[in-house]
Design a protein around this motif. Structure first.
Motif, PDB file in Angstrom:
ATOM      1  N   UNK A 167      14.462 -38.344   0.436  1.00 18.98           N
ATOM      2  CA  UNK A 167      13.224 -38.382   0.796  1.00 18.98           C
ATOM      3  C   UNK A 167      13.315 -38.234   2.087  1.00 18.98           C
ATOM      4  N   UNK A 168      14.181 -38.949   3.157  1.00 15.04           N
ATOM      5  CA  UNK A 168      14.212 -38.690   4.620  1.00 15.04           C
ATOM      6  C   UNK A 168      14.551 -37.494   4.973  1.00 15.04           C
ATOM      7  N   UNK A 169      15.528 -36.623   4.204  1.00 10.56           N
ATOM      8  CA  UNK A 169      15.995 -35.230   4.369  1.00 10.56           C
ATOM      9  C   UNK A 169      14.700 -34.467   4.116  1.00 10.56           C
ATOM     10  N   UNK A 170      13.999 -34.644   2.793  1.00 10.91           N
ATOM     11  CA  UNK A 170      12.863 -33.813   2.700  1.00 10.91           C
ATOM     12  C   UNK A 170      11.729 -34.129   3.829  1.00 10.91           C
ATOM     13  N   UNK A 171      11.522 -35.216   4.340  1.00 15.66           N
ATOM     14  CA  UNK A 171      10.755 -35.290   5.426  1.00 15.66           C
ATOM     15  C   UNK A 171      10.945 -34.591   6.488  1.00 15.66           C
ATOM     16  N   UNK A 172      12.358 -34.720   6.927  1.00 13.85           N
ATOM     17  CA  UNK A 172      12.822 -33.853   8.097  1.00 13.85           C
ATOM     18  C   UNK A 172      12.702 -32.453   8.044  1.00 13.85           C
ATOM     19  N   UNK A 173      12.821 -31.958   6.859  1.00  7.52           N
ATOM     20  CA  UNK A 173      12.916 -30.353   6.455  1.00  7.52           C
ATOM     21  C   UNK A 173      11.151 -29.964   6.776  1.00  7.52           C
ATOM     22  N   UNK A 174      10.351 -30.909   6.305  1.00  6.42           N
ATOM     23  CA  UNK A 174       9.020 -30.388   6.238  1.00  6.42           C
ATOM     24  C   UNK A 174       8.455 -30.516   7.778  1.00  6.42           C
TER      25      UNK A 174
END
Length: 113
Positions: free
Chosen positions: A43-50
């Protein structure tokens, strides 16, 4: 015959009532607190990508933040991501910026315009 009144002494117990109301409001507010949701690495990686996607394309980002037991939503343009201090600088309005720490972010949504 004169009236024998206690005067100010009889009103003394009522002097704590504003304090009691304040303590009651604080108690009810504490009951509404929620524990911080756990964010895993995916989830943290997905937040960073967004956040990076929104910053590259100048899209508006809606961030959900956890603040001492309560959640709040902030929306604006991502201006700068500081990886050293782990903060995001977001532009809420023209010329008005706010710094947000990575650890307080619990949700990221990109608004495509």
């Amino acid at each position: 015959m004169a009236i024998r009144d206690r005067g100010k002494i009889k009103w003394q117990p009522a002097s704590f009532i504003p304090l009691a109301f304040e303590m009651q409001r604080a108690m009810f507010k504490d009951q509404e607190r929620q524990p911080k949701p756990l964010i895993n690495d995916y989830q943290a990686e997905e937040f960073d990508q967004r956040i990076c996607y929104a910053m590259e394309n100048s899209f508006v980002v809606n961030l959900t933040l956890w603040d001492d037991g309560f959640t709040k939503n902030i929306s604006g343009h991502v201006h700068y991501v500081d990886t050293i201090t782990h903060q995001i600088r977001i532009e809420l309005q023209s010329g008005k910026f706010e710094r947000i720490e990575f650890r307080n972010v619990i949700g990221v949504t990109v608004v495509d315009a």
